[in-house]
Design a protein around this motif. Structure first.
Motif, PDB file in Angstrom:
ATOM      1  N   ASP A 157       0.832  -1.202   0.000  1.00 60.95           N
ATOM      2  CA  ASP A 157       0.000   0.000   0.000  1.00 60.95           C
ATOM      3  C   ASP A 157       0.869   1.255   0.000  1.00 60.95           C
ATOM      4  O   ASP A 157       0.570   2.234  -0.712  1.00 60.95           O
ATOM      5  N   ARG A 158       1.930   1.239   0.790  1.00 60.17           N
ATOM      6  CA  ARG A 158       2.843   2.392   0.826  1.00 60.17           C
ATOM      7  C   ARG A 158       3.524   2.578  -0.528  1.00 60.17           C
ATOM      8  O   ARG A 158       3.710   3.709  -0.991  1.00 60.17           O
ATOM      9  N   LEU A 159       3.901   1.472  -1.145  1.00 61.09           N
ATOM     10  CA  LEU A 159       4.553   1.532  -2.447  1.00 61.09           C
ATOM     11  C   LEU A 159       3.628   2.174  -3.482  1.00 61.09           C
ATOM     12  O   LEU A 159       4.037   3.083  -4.225  1.00 61.09           O
ATOM     13  N   VAL A 160       2.386   1.730  -3.531  1.00 64.34           N
ATOM     14  CA  VAL A 160       1.421   2.292  -4.482  1.00 64.34           C
ATOM     15  C   VAL A 160       1.185   3.770  -4.190  1.00 64.34           C
ATOM     16  O   VAL A 160       1.118   4.601  -5.110  1.00 64.34           O
ATOM     17  N   ALA A 161       1.074   4.116  -2.915  1.00 61.26           N
ATOM     18  CA  ALA A 161       0.860   5.519  -2.540  1.00 61.26           C
ATOM     19  C   ALA A 161       2.019   6.397  -2.994  1.00 61.26           C
ATOM     20  O   ALA A 161       1.815   7.525  -3.478  1.00 61.26           O
ATOM     21  N   ARG A 162       3.243   5.901  -2.865  1.00 59.60           N
ATOM     22  CA  ARG A 162       4.409   6.680  -3.284  1.00 59.60           C
ATOM     23  C   ARG A 162       4.449   6.837  -4.801  1.00 59.60           C
ATOM     24  O   ARG A 162       4.826   7.899  -5.317  1.00 59.60           O
ATOM     25  N   LEU A 165      12.094   2.123  -7.984  1.00 53.85           N
ATOM     26  CA  LEU A 165      11.938   0.973  -8.879  1.00 53.85           C
ATOM     27  C   LEU A 165      13.110  -0.007  -8.812  1.00 53.85           C
ATOM     28  O   LEU A 165      12.916  -1.215  -9.038  1.00 53.85           O
ATOM     29  N   ARG A 166      14.300   0.490  -8.520  1.00 55.64           N
ATOM     30  CA  ARG A 166      15.491  -0.359  -8.622  1.00 55.64           C
ATOM     31  C   ARG A 166      15.377  -1.672  -7.846  1.00 55.64           C
ATOM     32  O   ARG A 166      15.729  -2.729  -8.373  1.00 55.64           O
ATOM     33  N   PRO A 167      14.879  -1.667  -6.598  1.00 56.95           N
ATOM     34  CA  PRO A 167      14.755  -2.942  -5.883  1.00 56.95           C
ATOM     35  C   PRO A 167      13.630  -3.836  -6.399  1.00 56.95           C
ATOM     36  O   PRO A 167      13.518  -4.984  -5.966  1.00 56.95           O
ATOM     37  N   LEU A 168      12.803  -3.319  -7.299  1.00 56.23           N
ATOM     38  CA  LEU A 168      11.641  -4.075  -7.788  1.00 56.23           C
ATOM     39  C   LEU A 168      11.914  -4.737  -9.135  1.00 56.23           C
ATOM     40  O   LEU A 168      11.004  -5.326  -9.731  1.00 56.23           O
ATOM     41  N   ARG A 169      13.144  -4.658  -9.613  1.00 57.59           N
ATOM     42  CA  ARG A 169      13.456  -5.219 -10.929  1.00 57.59           C
ATOM     43  C   ARG A 169      13.067  -6.702 -10.987  1.00 57.59           C
ATOM     44  O   ARG A 169      13.317  -7.455 -10.053  1.00 57.59           O
ATOM     45  N   GLY A 170      12.483  -7.068 -12.115  1.00 54.30           N
ATOM     46  CA  GLY A 170      12.012  -8.432 -12.290  1.00 54.30           C
ATOM     47  C   GLY A 170      10.510  -8.551 -12.168  1.00 54.30           C
ATOM     48  O   GLY A 170       9.920  -9.540 -12.630  1.00 54.30           O
ATOM     49  N   LEU A 171       9.872  -7.557 -11.565  1.00 59.74           N
ATOM     50  CA  LEU A 171       8.413  -7.565 -11.450  1.00 59.74           C
ATOM     51  C   LEU A 171       7.787  -7.017 -12.738  1.00 59.74           C
ATOM     52  O   LEU A 171       8.417  -6.238 -13.463  1.00 59.74           O
ATOM     53  N   PRO A 172       6.539  -7.397 -13.014  1.00 53.82           N
ATOM     54  CA  PRO A 172       5.871  -6.929 -14.247  1.00 53.82           C
ATOM     55  C   PRO A 172       5.809  -5.406 -14.335  1.00 53.82           C
ATOM     56  O   PRO A 172       5.455  -4.739 -13.365  1.00 53.82           O
ATOM     57  N   GLY A 173       6.166  -4.885 -15.490  1.00 54.86           N
ATOM     58  CA  GLY A 173       6.044  -3.458 -15.749  1.00 54.86           C
ATOM     59  C   GLY A 173       7.223  -2.618 -15.305  1.00 54.86           C
ATOM     60  O   GLY A 173       7.354  -1.462 -15.726  1.00 54.86           O
ATOM     61  N   VAL A 174       8.105  -3.166 -14.482  1.00 58.03           N
ATOM     62  CA  VAL A 174       9.209  -2.365 -13.927  1.00 58.03           C
ATOM     63  C   VAL A 174      10.205  -1.974 -15.011  1.00 58.03           C
ATOM     64  O   VAL A 174      10.641  -0.817 -15.079  1.00 58.03           O
ATOM     65  N   GLN A 175      10.575  -2.921 -15.860  1.00 59.88           N
ATOM     66  CA  GLN A 175      11.567  -2.625 -16.903  1.00 59.88           C
ATOM     67  C   GLN A 175      11.074  -1.522 -17.834  1.00 59.88           C
ATOM     68  O   GLN A 175      11.827  -0.605 -18.178  1.00 59.88           O
ATOM     69  N   GLN A 176       9.810  -1.599 -18.243  1.00 57.73           N
ATOM     70  CA  GLN A 176       9.269  -0.581 -19.144  1.00 57.73           C
ATOM     71  C   GLN A 176       9.266   0.791 -18.480  1.00 57.73           C
ATOM     72  O   GLN A 176       9.575   1.805 -19.121  1.00 57.73           O
ATOM     73  N   LEU A 177       8.931   0.825 -17.192  1.00 60.68           N
ATOM     74  CA  LEU A 177       8.891   2.098 -16.480  1.00 60.68           C
ATOM     75  C   LEU A 177      10.294   2.644 -16.273  1.00 60.68           C
ATOM     76  O   LEU A 177      10.530   3.851 -16.419  1.00 60.68           O
ATOM     77  N   LEU A 201       3.206 -12.624  -6.475  1.00 57.37           N
ATOM     78  CA  LEU A 201       4.570 -12.311  -6.915  1.00 57.37           C
ATOM     79  C   LEU A 201       5.298 -11.350  -5.975  1.00 57.37           C
ATOM     80  O   LEU A 201       6.495 -11.131  -6.133  1.00 57.37           O
ATOM     81  N   LEU A 202       4.566 -10.780  -5.027  1.00 56.26           N
ATOM     82  CA  LEU A 202       5.179  -9.793  -4.135  1.00 56.26           C
ATOM     83  C   LEU A 202       5.482 -10.360  -2.753  1.00 56.26           C
ATOM     84  O   LEU A 202       5.808  -9.612  -1.831  1.00 56.26           O
ATOM     85  N   LYS A 203       5.387 -11.658  -2.616  1.00 54.95           N
ATOM     86  CA  LYS A 203       5.759 -12.266  -1.331  1.00 54.95           C
ATOM     87  C   LYS A 203       7.258 -12.053  -1.104  1.00 54.95           C
ATOM     88  O   LYS A 203       8.075 -12.231  -1.997  1.00 54.95           O
ATOM     89  N   GLY A 204       7.592 -11.676   0.113  1.00 54.42           N
ATOM     90  CA  GLY A 204       8.994 -11.401   0.414  1.00 54.42           C
ATOM     91  C   GLY A 204       9.488 -10.086  -0.140  1.00 54.42           C
ATOM     92  O   GLY A 204      10.696  -9.869  -0.284  1.00 54.42           O
ATOM     93  N   LEU A 205       8.544  -9.171  -0.453  1.00 51.85           N
ATOM     94  CA  LEU A 205       8.936  -7.894  -1.046  1.00 51.85           C
ATOM     95  C   LEU A 205       9.860  -7.102  -0.122  1.00 51.85           C
ATOM     96  O   LEU A 205      10.855  -6.530  -0.560  1.00 51.85           O
ATOM     97  N   ARG A 206       9.531  -7.094   1.158  1.00 46.95           N
ATOM     98  CA  ARG A 206      10.344  -6.334   2.114  1.00 46.95           C
ATOM     99  C   ARG A 206      11.793  -6.835   2.128  1.00 46.95           C
ATOM    100  O   ARG A 206      12.731  -6.044   2.082  1.00 46.95           O
ATOM    101  N   LYS A 207      11.961  -8.159   2.163  1.00 48.21           N
ATOM    102  CA  LYS A 207      13.317  -8.712   2.184  1.00 48.21           C
ATOM    103  C   LYS A 207      14.051  -8.410   0.882  1.00 48.21           C
ATOM    104  O   LYS A 207      15.259  -8.148   0.882  1.00 48.21           O
TER     105      LYS A 207
END
Length: 253
Positions: free
Chosen positions: A3-8, A46-58, A133-139
């Motif tokens: 939720d914080r990620l989406v808000a940011r 975005l950098r720590p989210l690489r590999g998730l859908p849409g991140v590379q395009q953004l 796909l976001l399980k373990g996102l914090r780690k």
């Protein structure tokens, strides 16, 4: 966390739209700088989210805006310096160029593409969440932040460190901490030391860059002796600031 990620992300989108409007109307002298800072914050998010859908395009779209605006921001900073130091005609020539550049950036394909992808990105995040796909996102994010911090420490300890690379690494660490403040586990002195180091290296980088430009832009020749002297002072200051950063944040690492 999600939720914080989406808000940011939504907050950064609003800031980019505001910067676009300011550039189009040329309301103030900080619009381009604010646009670039907002894009940099987005890339840090975005950098720590690489590999998730849409991140590379953004990331690709954000990088394109950075590439478009870097030479414009460099010219803007130089024009301001020249005006402050009595080089009115040289400053005016560059300011005239910038007057056309601001609305061009606002209407650019690069910025439009970034805003379009960014608008859709929260939906990609929610879809990834539903698919597990976001399980373990914090780690994942913590691991990335730790890696950036260790890389900076290694670069600082290198006797032959490159100031250009250090400046980039410091900016990455600083903006990553600001992107994920709840994951900040660094020493209390880290953020003020990072800001001081970034500022000192920024002064050095400005002089270095202007000296390179002076080889081609003849109206800058009268500034060259001053820039050489200022660059030497900035080198000495940056070395002291970097030593303090090592002592306060890395000596026990």
């Amino acid at each position: 966390m999600i939720d914080r990620l989406v808000a940011r992300i939504l907050g950064l989108e609003v800031r980019l739209l505001a910067c676009q409007a300011r550039l189009n109307a040329h309301t103030d002298s900080e619009a381009l700088h604010d646009l670039r800072t907002t894009v940099r914050r987005l890339r840090s998010l975005l950098r720590p989210l690489r590999g998730l859908p849409g991140v590379q395009q953004l990331e690709t779209a954000a990088s394109a805006v950075g590439t478009l605006t870097t030479p414009l921001r460099d010219r803007e900073v130089l024009a301001a310096y020249l005006e402050q130091h009595g080089q009115a005609e040289a400053a005016r020539r560059r300011q005239v160029q910038m007057a056309d550049a601001y609305p061009a950036v606002a209407a650019s394909v690069e910025l439009a593409q970034l805003l379009m992808i960014l608008d859709a990105f929260p939906r990609f995040i929610r879809a990834a969440q539903r698919e597990g796909l976001l399980k373990g996102l914090r780690k994942r994010i913590e691991k990335r932040l730790d890696k950036q911090w260790k890389k900076l420490g290694e670069a600082l300890r290198d006797p032959a460190h490159d100031r250009h690379r250090l400046r980039l690494l410091i900016k990455r660490v600083r903006y990553a901490l600001e992107a994920y403040p709840e994951l900040d586990r660094l020493p209390e002195a880290a953020m003020p030391r990072l800001k001081s180091a970034q500022a000192a290296l920024g002064d050095w980088h400005d002089c270095w860059q202007w000296l390179v430009r002076a080889r081609e832009e003849t109206d800058l020749q009268s500034c060259v002796p001053t820039w050489h002297a200022t660059m030497e002072k900035a080198e000495a200051k940056s070395d002291k600031v970097l030593d303090k950063l090592i002592a306060s944040c890395f000596e026990k690492s």
